[in-house]
Design a protein around this motif. Structure first.
Motif, PDB file in Angstrom:
ATOM      1  N   ARG A 173      77.039  19.588  -6.158  1.00  0.00           N
ATOM      2  CA  ARG A 173      77.430  19.121  -4.837  1.00  0.00           C
ATOM      3  C   ARG A 173      76.892  20.106  -3.797  1.00  0.00           C
ATOM      4  N   ALA A 174      76.206  19.570  -2.798  1.00  0.00           N
ATOM      5  CA  ALA A 174      75.832  20.412  -1.669  1.00  0.00           C
ATOM      6  C   ALA A 174      77.110  20.837  -0.948  1.00  0.00           C
ATOM      7  N   PRO A 175      77.133  22.016  -0.348  1.00  0.00           N
ATOM      8  CA  PRO A 175      78.340  22.458   0.353  1.00  0.00           C
ATOM      9  C   PRO A 175      78.757  21.466   1.437  1.00  0.00           C
ATOM     10  N   LEU A 176      80.052  21.255   1.542  1.00  0.00           N
ATOM     11  CA  LEU A 176      80.585  20.391   2.584  1.00  0.00           C
ATOM     12  C   LEU A 176      80.366  21.024   3.962  1.00  0.00           C
ATOM     13  N   SER A 177      80.320  20.198   4.980  1.00  0.00           N
ATOM     14  CA  SER A 177      80.134  20.740   6.331  1.00  0.00           C
ATOM     15  C   SER A 177      81.464  21.004   7.024  1.00  0.00           C
ATOM     16  N   MET A 178      82.559  20.379   6.521  1.00  0.00           N
ATOM     17  CA  MET A 178      83.846  20.583   7.184  1.00  0.00           C
ATOM     18  C   MET A 178      84.565  21.795   6.589  1.00  0.00           C
ATOM     19  N   PRO A 179      85.499  22.378   7.314  1.00  0.00           N
ATOM     20  CA  PRO A 179      86.266  23.499   6.775  1.00  0.00           C
ATOM     21  C   PRO A 179      87.111  23.082   5.573  1.00  0.00           C
ATOM     22  N   VAL A 180      87.289  24.007   4.661  1.00  0.00           N
ATOM     23  CA  VAL A 180      88.133  23.813   3.486  1.00  0.00           C
ATOM     24  C   VAL A 180      89.201  24.907   3.489  1.00  0.00           C
ATOM     25  N   VAL A 181      90.457  24.501   3.287  1.00  0.00           N
ATOM     26  CA  VAL A 181      91.579  25.432   3.231  1.00  0.00           C
ATOM     27  C   VAL A 181      92.249  25.289   1.870  1.00  0.00           C
ATOM     28  N   ALA A 182      92.331  26.384   1.118  1.00  0.00           N
ATOM     29  CA  ALA A 182      93.012  26.389  -0.171  1.00  0.00           C
ATOM     30  C   ALA A 182      94.453  26.844   0.028  1.00  0.00           C
ATOM     31  N   LEU A 183      95.395  26.080  -0.499  1.00  0.00           N
ATOM     32  CA  LEU A 183      96.821  26.371  -0.374  1.00  0.00           C
ATOM     33  C   LEU A 183      97.397  26.678  -1.746  1.00  0.00           C
ATOM     34  N   ARG A 184      98.416  27.522  -1.755  1.00  0.00           N
ATOM     35  CA  ARG A 184      99.039  27.914  -3.021  1.00  0.00           C
ATOM     36  C   ARG A 184     100.451  28.416  -2.745  1.00  0.00           C
ATOM     37  N   GLY A 185     101.373  28.071  -3.651  1.00  0.00           N
ATOM     38  CA  GLY A 185     102.690  28.666  -3.583  1.00  0.00           C
ATOM     39  C   GLY A 185     102.608  30.138  -3.926  1.00  0.00           C
ATOM     40  N   ALA A 186     103.295  30.973  -3.174  1.00  0.00           N
ATOM     41  CA  ALA A 186     103.184  32.424  -3.370  1.00  0.00           C
ATOM     42  C   ALA A 186     103.613  32.856  -4.764  1.00  0.00           C
ATOM     43  N   ASP A 187     104.486  32.079  -5.403  1.00  0.00           N
ATOM     44  CA  ASP A 187     104.977  32.422  -6.742  1.00  0.00           C
ATOM     45  C   ASP A 187     104.359  31.545  -7.829  1.00  0.00           C
ATOM     46  N   ASP A 188     103.255  30.907  -7.537  1.00  0.00           N
ATOM     47  CA  ASP A 188     102.602  30.012  -8.498  1.00  0.00           C
ATOM     48  C   ASP A 188     102.126  30.818  -9.704  1.00  0.00           C
ATOM     49  N   ALA A 189     102.658  30.493 -10.886  1.00  0.00           N
ATOM     50  CA  ALA A 189     102.256  31.173 -12.115  1.00  0.00           C
ATOM     51  C   ALA A 189     101.140  30.439 -12.833  1.00  0.00           C
ATOM     52  N   LEU A 190     100.738  29.282 -12.322  1.00  0.00           N
ATOM     53  CA  LEU A 190      99.694  28.484 -12.959  1.00  0.00           C
ATOM     54  C   LEU A 190      98.326  28.719 -12.345  1.00  0.00           C
ATOM     55  N   VAL A 191      98.281  28.807 -11.024  1.00  0.00           N
ATOM     56  CA  VAL A 191      97.027  29.007 -10.296  1.00  0.00           C
ATOM     57  C   VAL A 191      97.097  30.340  -9.560  1.00  0.00           C
ATOM     58  N   SER A 192      96.165  31.212  -9.853  1.00  0.00           N
ATOM     59  CA  SER A 192      96.168  32.540  -9.246  1.00  0.00           C
ATOM     60  C   SER A 192      95.517  32.507  -7.869  1.00  0.00           C
ATOM     61  N   ARG A 193      95.731  33.585  -7.124  1.00  0.00           N
ATOM     62  CA  ARG A 193      95.085  33.721  -5.821  1.00  0.00           C
ATOM     63  C   ARG A 193      93.569  33.701  -5.971  1.00  0.00           C
ATOM     64  N   GLU A 194      93.075  34.359  -7.007  1.00  0.00           N
ATOM     65  CA  GLU A 194      91.624  34.407  -7.221  1.00  0.00           C
ATOM     66  C   GLU A 194      91.074  33.011  -7.522  1.00  0.00           C
ATOM     67  N   GLU A 195      91.817  32.245  -8.319  1.00  0.00           N
ATOM     68  CA  GLU A 195      91.367  30.886  -8.637  1.00  0.00           C
ATOM     69  C   GLU A 195      91.375  30.000  -7.400  1.00  0.00           C
ATOM     70  N   ALA A 196      92.360  30.157  -6.540  1.00  0.00           N
ATOM     71  CA  ALA A 196      92.393  29.377  -5.301  1.00  0.00           C
ATOM     72  C   ALA A 196      91.203  29.712  -4.410  1.00  0.00           C
ATOM     73  N   HIS A 197      90.794  30.973  -4.423  1.00  0.00           N
ATOM     74  CA  HIS A 197      89.644  31.382  -3.607  1.00  0.00           C
ATOM     75  C   HIS A 197      88.322  30.807  -4.123  1.00  0.00           C
ATOM     76  N   GLU A 198      88.305  30.274  -5.325  1.00  0.00           N
ATOM     77  CA  GLU A 198      87.079  29.660  -5.846  1.00  0.00           C
ATOM     78  C   GLU A 198      86.603  28.486  -4.994  1.00  0.00           C
ATOM     79  N   TRP A 199      87.510  27.920  -4.211  1.00  0.00           N
ATOM     80  CA  TRP A 199      87.122  26.804  -3.346  1.00  0.00           C
ATOM     81  C   TRP A 199      86.178  27.225  -2.235  1.00  0.00           C
ATOM     82  N   SER A 200      86.043  28.514  -1.994  1.00  0.00           N
ATOM     83  CA  SER A 200      85.191  28.975  -0.894  1.00  0.00           C
ATOM     84  C   SER A 200      83.734  28.547  -1.065  1.00  0.00           C
ATOM     85  N   VAL A 201      83.309  28.329  -2.307  1.00  0.00           N
ATOM     86  CA  VAL A 201      81.904  27.973  -2.544  1.00  0.00           C
ATOM     87  C   VAL A 201      81.621  26.513  -2.216  1.00  0.00           C
ATOM     88  N   THR A 202      82.647  25.720  -1.920  1.00  0.00           N
ATOM     89  CA  THR A 202      82.441  24.286  -1.723  1.00  0.00           C
ATOM     90  C   THR A 202      82.061  23.919  -0.292  1.00  0.00           C
TER      91      THR A 202
END
Length: 254
Positions: A173-202
């Motif tokens: 996928r070519a990078p999207l042109s619109m802004p992307v915001v990744a959201l996460r519950g602060a106590d999420d034990a399933l998805v880490s902060r680092e994994e949420a930041h993976e969306w930055s490449v999109t």
């Protein structure tokens, strides 16, 4: 200012339907946003339809229906949680091609980036193990699955959704042109902060990471902080510096 009304298109998480969002209050959006829950087949009023088995095919089917439901004169914002985040991303790719400029922002919640995933799977397990594994992943179990008659009806859809999520592999996928915001519950034990930041490449249009109070299913615990965050951010016509550079870890309480 982003005072123009917008449609907030909401994609459900695995096993859930549009009714999850229909109960959300409009008040925190302060009259600027209109919540448009998107229904997936196999549940609620679409119970008789076969559930999706592929996220990109789901997006191709949902995108034109979402555009029609939102109306022709308002900007769009997409929100999806967990499986819904993946489908929302695929929909964003479709909408950007078919209706350039309509989609103003993509919010992806409770999910690793589209190239991620998890090594531990629920697909293929027997019913009890499957439900236990999903509960472990999400930290959330709907009480309907404790009623045998309801579980028999709901389990095939949940299995289909979980398999679609676990089997998802994005193509190029070519990078999207619109802004992307990744959201996460602060106590999420399933998805880490680092994994949420993976969306930055999109995206090439600006990225931010936001935390909200709660665990993986923070939006089921209390949707109001999320809606207030959306209201605050979507009152802006342009991305702030902290959003463009992608360094923000600010939460809803900022």
């Amino acid at each position: 200012m982003f005072h123009q009304p917008f449609s907030l298109l909401c994609l459900p998480f695995a096993g859930s339907g549009a009714s999850f969002y229909r109960g959300w209050p409009d008040a925190p959006l302060e009259g600027r946003g209109h919540i448009v829950p998107l229904q997936l087949p196999g549940r609620e009023e679409l119970f008789g339809e076969d559930p999706f088995v592929d996220a990109s095919e789901a997006a191709a089917d949902l995108a034109p229906r979402a555009l029609e439901a939102a109306g022709s004169d308002v900007p769009l914002v997409l929100f999806g949680h967990s499986l819904g985040a993946v489908i929302a991303y695929e929909m964003a790719c479709v909408i950007e091609k078919t209706s350039p400029g309509r989609l103003r922002r993509l919010y992806v919640s409770g999910s690793p980036g589209p190239g991620g995933g998890r090594s531990e799977r629920a697909t293929g397990l027997d019913d009890e193990e499957f439900l236990a594994r999903v509960h472990k992943f999400a930290g959330y179990r709907h009480e309907a699955f404790d009623v045998p008659e309801l579980r028999e009806v709901l389990l095939p859809v949940l299995r289909a959704d979980v398999a679609m999520h676990e089997d998802y592999r994005p193509g190029y996928r070519a990078p999207l042109s619109m802004p992307v915001v990744a959201l996460r519950g602060a106590d999420d034990a399933l998805v880490s902060r680092e994994e949420a930041h993976e969306w930055s490449v999109t995206t090439g249009g600006g990225f931010a990471y936001r935390e909200l109070p709660g665990g993986h299913m923070y939006l089921a615990e209390d949707p109001v902080p999320l809606l207030r965050l959306l209201s605050d951010e979507l009152d802006l016509s342009e991305m702030s510096d902290e959003l463009v550079d992608g360094r923000s870890d600010a939460g809803a309480s900022r």
